[in-house]
Enzyme design. Structure first.
Site, PDB file in Angstrom:
ATOM      1  NE  ARG A 124       7.341   0.908   4.449  1.00 42.89           N
ATOM      2  CZ  ARG A 124       6.511   0.496   4.310  1.00 42.89           C
ATOM      3  NH1 ARG A 124       6.099  -0.746   4.170  1.00 42.89           N
ATOM      4  NH2 ARG A 124       5.318   1.185   4.968  1.00 42.89           N
TER       5      ARG A 124
ATOM      6  CE  LYS B 102      27.036  -2.192  -8.075  1.00 45.13           C
ATOM      7  NZ  LYS B 102      27.139  -0.977  -9.305  1.00 45.13           N
TER       8      LYS B 102
ATOM      9  NE  ARG C  32      -1.698  -2.285   2.644  1.00 43.94           N
ATOM     10  CZ  ARG C  32      -1.740  -3.436   2.487  1.00 43.94           C
ATOM     11  NH1 ARG C  32      -2.887  -3.921   1.730  1.00 43.94           N
ATOM     12  NH2 ARG C  32      -1.005  -4.555   2.766  1.00 43.94           N
ATOM     13  CB  THR C  33       3.589   2.483   2.187  1.00 47.07           C
ATOM     14  OG1 THR C  33       2.773   2.202   3.393  1.00 47.07           O
ATOM     15  CG2 THR C  33       4.009   3.928   2.397  1.00 47.07           C
TER      16      THR C  33
ATOM     17  CG  HIS D  99       4.372   4.397   8.355  1.00 46.89           C
ATOM     18  ND1 HIS D  99       4.177   5.174   7.104  1.00 46.89           N
ATOM     19  CD2 HIS D  99       3.961   3.003   7.961  1.00 46.89           C
ATOM     20  CE1 HIS D  99       3.902   4.421   6.070  1.00 46.89           C
ATOM     21  NE2 HIS D  99       3.670   3.099   6.514  1.00 46.89           N
TER      22      HIS D  99
END
Ligand code: NCD
Length: 360
Positions: free
Chosen positions: A102, A81, A52-53, A130
């Site tokens: 995120r 890397k 969803r986000t 959040h």
């Protein structure tokens, strides 16, 4: 409002209402905003899984007439890397106009904001915050209950690692008269750095949903955040705690609403989806409008580079945070500023992850 949305500290109650009013205006007249971000690019940098986000951020940008770039799997990027957050952000900021990030490391978006030439939105940092989910939750509550104050709100299950809970509680504390019912199994209680901000007469703590449901206006269910446990076997101890079913709902108010940031693991039985109080799929749609309002607002604000948390700094301390999950212990960061949490200046928290720090 700052140029970034990293945590609840970045929004006052007036700014929250402004954003929610804009979201409502977009819901009513979407075509008026169809070109609002034309020529602009959103980058979504997702170092952790999401449905969803990420998709709601991307849909929000597309519905504003903008375009999107990004990744949903950091294993396919130069992080593999060894590239650090600072360098990735300086690169992506050269390509885009706004970034949603995120990251599993707590405080990572706060570090990103210090280095970015464009606004940063925290789309979830470990078990910390959040805030765009909070705008989603607040818009849903406002639309469905008509108010953000004087509510009885129960938050259930994983209150320790549930970042959506942390941001929502702090945002609701900015509105008067709210009372919090924390329902969790022993070991998954709300962290002290949040609890200490709540007046003692506005907290009830229990292990059983049934104890509080009759009093509650908003029930906020959450998933046990199994990916945050040091030992995955620990999850099994909590897996069956505080499950919501139709039987328990018999004791709840008729006009209560049930929210959940989703995804649901096993905490809400399928049978509950048909209850008129179940609002979690409406909440999904509100999330898209809340993010349209957020992107629109941040894109239209004059940009000043740099980000500092508000608060009085404890001078003379140059140490990393004591939280092993903090960005200071997982990126090239020399030290964290220690910020006082109280007027008496006896307790400090980390500028990145809010962990309560001890002078050892
Ligand atoms: C939540 C998250 O990622 O913190 N989901 C979301 O963003 N809607 C909740 C969860 O994963 O349990």
């Amino acid at each position: 409002m700052t140029n970034h949305l990293l945590g609840p500290d970045d929004l006052s109650s007036a700014e929250i209402e402004k954003l929610l009013n804009l979201a409502k205006e977009i819901i009513a007249n979407p075509m008026n905003y169809a070109d609002a971000a034309k020529g602009k690019i959103l980058a979504t940098l997702f170092y952790e899984p999401s449905t969803r986000t990420r998709l709601s951020f991307e849909t929000a940008m597309l519905r504003l007439g903008g375009q999107v770039i990004g990744f949903a799997d950091a294993n396919s990027t130069s992080a593999k890397k060894g590239e650090g957050i600072q360098d990735t952000i300086r690169t992506v900021a050269a390509y885009s106009d706004i970034i949603a990030i995120r990251h599993p490391v707590e405080g990572a978006p706060y570090l990103a904001a210090k280095y970015s030439d464009v606004p940063i939105i925290n789309a979830g940092d470990g078990g910390h915050h959040h805030p765009s989910q909070t705008l989603t939750d607040l818009l849903t509550i406002w639309e469905m209950k008509g108010q953000l104050d004087n509510l009885n709100i129960a938050l259930a299950r994983d209150l320790k690692f549930g970042r959506t809970v942390h941001s929502l509680v702090e945002a609701l504390l900015k509105h008067k008269g709210n009372k919090f019912f924390f329902v969790s199994p022993e070991g998954l209680e709300i962290p002290d750095y949040i609890k200490e901000k709540i007046p003692a007469d506005a907290i009830v703590e229990t292990h059983n949903l049934e104890d509080v449901l009759p009093e509650v206006d908003v029930l906020y269910m959450t998933r046990i955040q199994k990916e945050r446990f040091a030992n995955p076997d620990e999850y099994a101890m909590f897996a069956d705690a505080c499950i919501l079913d139709n039987e328990k709902l018999k004791g709840a108010k008729k006009d209560m609403i049930i929210l959940h940031p989703l995804p649901i693991d096993k905490e809400i039985l399928f049978e509950v989806d048909d209850d008129p109080r179940a609002a979690y799929f409406k909440q999904v749609k509100y999330g898209m409008y809340a993010r349209m309002a957020l992107i629109y607002t941040l894109l239209n604000k004059p940009f000043v580079k740099g980000y500092e948390r508000e608060g009085v700094v404890a001078e003379g301390i140059t140490a990393k945070c004591q939280n092993p999950k903090c960005v200071t212990n997982n990126a090239n960061v020399q030290s964290a500023k220690w910020l006082f949490t109280d007027e008496a200046r006896t307790v400090c928290r980390c500028e990145y992850c809010d962990w309560i720090l001890k002078n050892e």
